[in-house]
Design a protein around this motif. Structure first.
Motif, PDB file in Angstrom:
ATOM      1  N   THR A 148      58.241  38.962  11.974  1.00  0.00           N
ATOM      2  CA  THR A 148      59.211  37.813  12.596  1.00  0.00           C
ATOM      3  C   THR A 148      58.704  37.354  13.584  1.00  0.00           C
ATOM      4  OG1 THR A 148      61.455  38.068  12.278  1.00  0.00           O
ATOM      5  CG2 THR A 148      61.060  37.400  10.236  1.00  0.00           C
ATOM      6  N   CYS A 149      58.551  35.809  14.186  1.00  0.00           N
ATOM      7  CA  CYS A 149      58.382  35.814  15.921  1.00  0.00           C
ATOM      8  C   CYS A 149      59.656  36.087  16.461  1.00  0.00           C
ATOM      9  CB  CYS A 149      58.174  34.203  15.914  1.00  0.00           C
ATOM     10  SG  CYS A 149      56.652  33.335  15.025  1.00  0.00           S
ATOM     11  N   GLN A 150      59.529  36.878  17.405  1.00  0.00           N
ATOM     12  CA  GLN A 150      60.652  37.086  18.459  1.00  0.00           C
ATOM     13  C   GLN A 150      61.113  36.312  18.862  1.00  0.00           C
ATOM     14  OE1 GLN A 150      61.309  40.703  19.363  1.00  0.00           O
ATOM     15  NE2 GLN A 150      59.925  41.433  18.032  1.00  0.00           N
ATOM     16  N   GLU A 151      62.318  36.538  19.637  1.00  0.00           N
ATOM     17  CA  GLU A 151      62.643  35.446  20.280  1.00  0.00           C
ATOM     18  C   GLU A 151      62.487  34.353  21.054  1.00  0.00           C
ATOM     19  OE1 GLU A 151      66.838  33.380  20.100  1.00  0.00           O
ATOM     20  OE2 GLU A 151      65.796  34.917  18.255  1.00  0.00           O
ATOM     21  N   ASN A 152      62.131  35.113  21.603  1.00  0.00           N
ATOM     22  CA  ASN A 152      60.993  34.671  23.063  1.00  0.00           C
ATOM     23  C   ASN A 152      60.050  34.731  22.461  1.00  0.00           C
ATOM     24  OD1 ASN A 152      59.492  37.931  23.392  1.00  0.00           O
ATOM     25  ND2 ASN A 152      60.864  38.144  24.378  1.00  0.00           N
ATOM     26  N   GLN A 153      59.143  34.393  22.202  1.00  0.00           N
ATOM     27  CA  GLN A 153      57.828  33.989  21.760  1.00  0.00           C
ATOM     28  C   GLN A 153      57.685  32.308  21.867  1.00  0.00           C
ATOM     29  OE1 GLN A 153      56.106  35.885  17.811  1.00  0.00           O
ATOM     30  NE2 GLN A 153      54.555  34.907  17.593  1.00  0.00           N
ATOM     31  N   ALA A 154      56.818  32.062  22.472  1.00  0.00           N
ATOM     32  CA  ALA A 154      56.741  30.633  22.851  1.00  0.00           C
ATOM     33  C   ALA A 154      56.101  29.469  21.153  1.00  0.00           C
ATOM     34  CB  ALA A 154      56.048  30.600  24.114  1.00  0.00           C
ATOM     35  N   LEU A 155      54.829  30.535  20.686  1.00  0.00           N
ATOM     36  CA  LEU A 155      54.431  29.723  19.471  1.00  0.00           C
ATOM     37  C   LEU A 155      54.466  30.527  18.138  1.00  0.00           C
ATOM     38  CD1 LEU A 155      52.508  27.610  18.033  1.00  0.00           C
ATOM     39  CD2 LEU A 155      50.917  28.877  18.994  1.00  0.00           C
ATOM     40  N   CYS A 156      54.974  30.110  17.880  1.00  0.00           N
ATOM     41  CA  CYS A 156      55.725  30.709  15.871  1.00  0.00           C
ATOM     42  C   CYS A 156      54.350  30.048  15.047  1.00  0.00           C
ATOM     43  CB  CYS A 156      56.475  30.618  16.037  1.00  0.00           C
ATOM     44  SG  CYS A 156      57.884  31.278  14.546  1.00  0.00           S
ATOM     45  N   THR A 157      54.096  30.845  14.136  1.00  0.00           N
ATOM     46  CA  THR A 157      53.391  30.767  13.733  1.00  0.00           C
ATOM     47  C   THR A 157      53.842  31.159  12.182  1.00  0.00           C
ATOM     48  OG1 THR A 157      51.063  31.947  13.598  1.00  0.00           O
ATOM     49  CG2 THR A 157      50.420  30.283  14.523  1.00  0.00           C
ATOM     50  N   LYS A 158      53.507  30.513  11.261  1.00  0.00           N
ATOM     51  CA  LYS A 158      53.067  30.688   9.291  1.00  0.00           C
ATOM     52  C   LYS A 158      52.712  32.672   9.600  1.00  0.00           C
ATOM     53  CE  LYS A 158      52.930  29.943   4.691  1.00  0.00           C
ATOM     54  NZ  LYS A 158      52.461  29.065   3.450  1.00  0.00           N
ATOM     55  N   GLY A 159      51.713  32.299   9.837  1.00  0.00           N
ATOM     56  CA  GLY A 159      51.409  33.578   9.979  1.00  0.00           C
ATOM     57  C   GLY A 159      51.623  34.827  10.286  1.00  0.00           C
ATOM     58  N   ASP A 160      52.213  34.205  11.201  1.00  0.00           N
ATOM     59  CA  ASP A 160      53.451  35.482  12.346  1.00  0.00           C
ATOM     60  C   ASP A 160      54.768  35.832  11.231  1.00  0.00           C
ATOM     61  OD1 ASP A 160      51.363  35.827  13.584  1.00  0.00           O
ATOM     62  OD2 ASP A 160      51.888  34.051  15.049  1.00  0.00           O
ATOM     63  N   ASN A 161      55.168  35.103  10.607  1.00  0.00           N
ATOM     64  CA  ASN A 161      56.303  34.782  10.469  1.00  0.00           C
ATOM     65  C   ASN A 161      56.598  35.207   8.728  1.00  0.00           C
ATOM     66  OD1 ASN A 161      59.205  33.758  11.588  1.00  0.00           O
ATOM     67  ND2 ASN A 161      59.985  32.628  10.988  1.00  0.00           N
ATOM     68  N   MET A 162      55.523  35.705   8.326  1.00  0.00           N
ATOM     69  CA  MET A 162      55.720  35.542   6.511  1.00  0.00           C
ATOM     70  C   MET A 162      57.059  36.426   6.501  1.00  0.00           C
ATOM     71  SD  MET A 162      53.693  33.932   5.331  1.00  0.00           S
ATOM     72  CE  MET A 162      53.249  34.774   3.710  1.00  0.00           C
ATOM     73  N   GLY A 163      57.556  37.724   7.392  1.00  0.00           N
ATOM     74  CA  GLY A 163      58.922  38.109   6.444  1.00  0.00           C
ATOM     75  C   GLY A 163      60.047  37.628   6.503  1.00  0.00           C
ATOM     76  N   TRP A 164      60.346  36.519   6.239  1.00  0.00           N
ATOM     77  CA  TRP A 164      61.086  35.941   5.613  1.00  0.00           C
ATOM     78  C   TRP A 164      60.685  35.458   4.385  1.00  0.00           C
ATOM     79  CZ3 TRP A 164      61.750  31.045   4.021  1.00  0.00           C
ATOM     80  CH2 TRP A 164      60.705  29.702   3.975  1.00  0.00           C
ATOM     81  N   ARG A 165      59.910  35.096   4.419  1.00  0.00           N
ATOM     82  CA  ARG A 165      59.576  34.580   2.879  1.00  0.00           C
ATOM     83  C   ARG A 165      59.518  35.440   2.161  1.00  0.00           C
ATOM     84  NH1 ARG A 165      57.077  29.583   3.601  1.00  0.00           N
ATOM     85  NH2 ARG A 165      56.474  29.315   5.486  1.00  0.00           N
ATOM     86  N   TYR A 166      58.336  37.116   2.022  1.00  0.00           N
ATOM     87  CA  TYR A 166      58.640  38.362   1.826  1.00  0.00           C
ATOM     88  C   TYR A 166      60.054  38.687   1.227  1.00  0.00           C
ATOM     89  CZ  TYR A 166      54.031  38.778   3.334  1.00  0.00           C
ATOM     90  OH  TYR A 166      52.675  38.533   3.892  1.00  0.00           O
ATOM     91  N   PHE A 167      60.833  38.565   2.688  1.00  0.00           N
ATOM     92  CA  PHE A 167      62.479  38.522   2.345  1.00  0.00           C
ATOM     93  C   PHE A 167      63.295  37.977   0.654  1.00  0.00           C
ATOM     94  CE2 PHE A 167      67.107  37.848   4.220  1.00  0.00           C
ATOM     95  CZ  PHE A 167      67.206  38.979   3.933  1.00  0.00           C
ATOM     96  N   ILE A 168      63.056  36.817   1.038  1.00  0.00           N
ATOM     97  CA  ILE A 168      63.975  35.988  -0.240  1.00  0.00           C
ATOM     98  C   ILE A 168      62.644  36.510  -1.013  1.00  0.00           C
ATOM     99  CG2 ILE A 168      64.042  33.815  -1.267  1.00  0.00           C
ATOM    100  CD1 ILE A 168      64.062  32.856   1.597  1.00  0.00           C
ATOM    101  N   ILE A 169      62.033  36.622  -1.267  1.00  0.00           N
ATOM    102  CA  ILE A 169      60.817  36.935  -2.644  1.00  0.00           C
ATOM    103  C   ILE A 169      61.469  38.242  -2.805  1.00  0.00           C
ATOM    104  CG2 ILE A 169      59.076  38.534  -3.655  1.00  0.00           C
ATOM    105  CD1 ILE A 169      57.309  36.242  -1.862  1.00  0.00           C
ATOM    106  N   CYS A 170      61.584  39.430  -2.401  1.00  0.00           N
ATOM    107  CA  CYS A 170      62.770  41.261  -2.819  1.00  0.00           C
ATOM    108  C   CYS A 170      64.242  40.151  -3.245  1.00  0.00           C
ATOM    109  CB  CYS A 170      62.460  41.866  -1.644  1.00  0.00           C
ATOM    110  SG  CYS A 170      61.030  41.915  -1.358  1.00  0.00           S
ATOM    111  N   THR A 171      64.609  39.674  -2.621  1.00  0.00           N
ATOM    112  CA  THR A 171      66.349  39.403  -2.961  1.00  0.00           C
ATOM    113  C   THR A 171      65.868  38.421  -3.995  1.00  0.00           C
ATOM    114  OG1 THR A 171      66.007  37.909  -1.560  1.00  0.00           O
ATOM    115  CG2 THR A 171      67.119  39.262  -0.846  1.00  0.00           C
ATOM    116  N   GLY A 172      64.837  37.561  -4.265  1.00  0.00           N
ATOM    117  CA  GLY A 172      65.365  36.973  -5.491  1.00  0.00           C
ATOM    118  C   GLY A 172      64.876  37.924  -6.610  1.00  0.00           C
ATOM    119  N   GLY A 173      63.826  38.613  -6.354  1.00  0.00           N
ATOM    120  CA  GLY A 173      63.396  39.961  -7.730  1.00  0.00           C
ATOM    121  C   GLY A 173      64.971  40.172  -7.613  1.00  0.00           C
ATOM    122  N   ILE A 174      65.423  40.781  -6.893  1.00  0.00           N
ATOM    123  CA  ILE A 174      67.229  41.591  -6.994  1.00  0.00           C
ATOM    124  C   ILE A 174      67.703  40.652  -8.492  1.00  0.00           C
ATOM    125  CG2 ILE A 174      69.092  42.573  -6.094  1.00  0.00           C
ATOM    126  CD1 ILE A 174      67.208  43.828  -4.602  1.00  0.00           C
TER     127      ILE A 174
END
Length: 521
Positions: free
Chosen positions: A213-239
């Motif tokens: 995911t994007c760092q706290e001090n990162q100026a521009l945050c794109t979807k490609g840089d921030n896929m972690g939260w989507r992977y995270f929800i897929i894992c938890t939804g799967g559980i």
């Protein structure tokens, strides 16, 4: 497997029975709600069923139930924690001016779920809610991973929370109503699932959200840089989906015998008790005559299809609510426990829902606000909550301390450690205070979740759970609203949250009932 296909009911005599094997012993068991506080026929039958369940004892069926009910208990913490963990990366990606709106959407869904499933399980039974709540949570959790914008993730958060909100009111009722009185402390131990769920969520979040995911001090945050939260929800939804499948296809849950009895279905209640005994490798002396002897005028509810439909239509009224305010002590008890839930409902999310956000922002001030450290610290804090549930289960059985003492002390200490966290001058000291806070709050929640359903009779337990959960969720809705207008960079929300916990702890001391060593009705 349906309830109708299980076992055979020991027949009732055609004449009113003068010899009932269960009733004399049933009178010997002390109950949480004093004798005479509720309908005498219902109370007498509940005591007979309490004796029958105690006669069967704690066995294989209840231990299996402990695990599958634990899925719901875990979900009650799992998904709100998920929302708090993804709040920062979502706000970064979608350039959200008011991130607490996501928590607001979640809490609206939790309120709707608590009201619908909580009140509903006293009308249409426990099984339906027990089956569907996890499925709803899993489906909308998985779909949320594809959210294209902040509005979409907010809608899906509300929908998955509609399922989550029903877990606690329904699951606590299901488990308690199959527990022998000697093992009711397990309702407190059940909250170990609540604590473990937080550990699992943060354990998955650490590598995914900490590195993808994007760092706290990162100026521009794109979807490609921030896929972690989507992977995270897929894992938890799967559980949650796996847990739903286990509930539906692997384990067979039976309708609560006390619920069936409260609906006039005494024969079905006896069938369920005999089936639980069979599953445990035991036998029971309970017969239909034992329940009918409690109602010699045979004033029980008719159970044919026509009257069943009519009864369901008539049931949509306030009768279950009125029963919880029937006597002075019940008014006092119900009002106080609802007030405690309400105060905790505002205090807990006001701080906990924004904890990763607070850690990241405060970490930047301390010079170490990386996403990796933020989620690592969240995991450490979560691990400290696990022993809290176990210790809570031990403390509630201490003579002179019991449920009330443990709940009051842990709630006040939770608030005290929040105040202490405002003195932190480094990330390490903030982490230490947050660990102490999470330990005490897990003791608090384990007792609160176990103690509350014990204060209500079975026929009104779903309604009682719904009232307390609704009070909790209504005040929980206020938390993100306050957060939007308060400065999360200051200690103001922490002070407010701490005061609310301390006030709730003091209210608990005023409760008129103590359930330690007593069977629930």
């Amino acid at each position: 497997m349906s309830d109708e296909g299980i076992g055979k009911v020991a027949p009732a005599s055609s004449e009113p029975s003068s010899k009932v094997t269960v009733l004399p012993d049933a009178e010997d068991h002390e109950t949480t709600i004093p004798k005479g506080s509720i309908d005498p026929v219902y109370e007498a039958k509940a005591r007979v069923l309490n004796h029958a369940v105690q006669e069967i004892g704690m066995g294989w069926y209840q231990w299996q139930l402990f695990m599958v009910v634990g899925f719901g208990y875990g979900a009650d913490n799992f998904w709100p924690i998920i929302t708090s963990l993804i709040l920062a990366p979502i706000a970064k990606e979608f350039s959200v001016s008011r991130p607490p709106l996501l928590t607001l959407a979640q809490n609206i869904g939790l309120l709707a779920g608590a009201v619908f499933w909580g009140f509903g399980c006293d009308l249409f039974g426990r099984k339906l809610g027990f089956t569907l709540t996890l499925g709803i949570t899993a489906v909308f959790g998985l779909v949320a991973a594809g959210s294209p914008n902040f509005a979409a993730i907010g809608c899906f958060a509300a929908l998955w929370s509609f399922g989550v909100g029903g877990n606690l009111p329904v699951d606590s009722a299901v488990f308690l109503e199959f527990l022998p009185g000697s093992h009711q402390y397990l309702l407190t131990i059940l909250s170990i699932h609540w604590a473990v769920a937080q550990v699992i969520a943060t354990l998955i979040a650490w590598p995914l959200l900490g590195n993808l995911t994007c760092q706290e001090n990162q100026a521009l945050c794109t979807k490609g840089d921030n896929m972690g939260w989507r992977y995270f929800i897929i894992c938890t939804g799967g559980i949650s989906m796996i847990q739903f499948v286990v509930r539906v296809f692997v384990f067979t849950v039976y309708e609560s015998p006390k619920y069936l009895m409260g609906k006039g279905r005494d024969d079905d209640a006896v069938r369920v008790v005999h089936e639980v005994a069979r599953r445990n490798g035991k036998s029971t002396s309970l017969t239909l005559a034992d329940l009918q002897a409690c109602d010699p005028l045979r004033g029980g509810v008719q159970t044919d299809a026509g009257t069943a439909l009519k009864r369901k239509m008539e049931a949509i009224n306030l009768s279950h609510v009125r029963e919880l305010f029937k006597t002075r002590k019940l008014i006092y008890s119900t009002s106080l426990i609802m007030s405690a839930w309400a105060l905790i409902g505002l205090g807990y999310p006001l701080y906990n829902a924004f904890l990763p956000y607070l850690q990241a922002s405060r970490g930047v001030q301390f010079g170490d606000g990386s996403t990796y450290l933020t989620y690592r610290n969240s995991l450490i804090i979560a691990v400290l909550g696990v022993p809290g549930a176990l210790i809570g289960g031990a403390l509630v059985e201490l003579p002179g301390f019991g449920r009330k003492g443990t709940l009051a002390a842990s709630t006040v200490l939770t608030g005290a450690f929040l105040y202490a966290s405002t003195t932190a001058t480094s990330s390490e000291s903030l982490l230490g205070w947050n660990c102490a806070y999470n330990f005490c709050s897990n003791v608090m929640y384990s007792v609160l979740y176990g103690f509350t359903p014990e204060l209500f009779p079975t026929k009104d337990r779903g309604t009682g759970n719904a009232l307390t959960a609704s009070a909790n969720r209504i005040f929980g809705i206020m938390a993100p609203i306050i957060a939007m207008f308060a400065n999360l960079q200051t200690s103001a929300p922490v002070y407010v949250s701490g005061a609310l916990f301390i006030a709730a702890g003091l209210l608990v001391l005023l409760l008129p009932f103590e359930s330690r060593g007593k069977a629930s009705l």
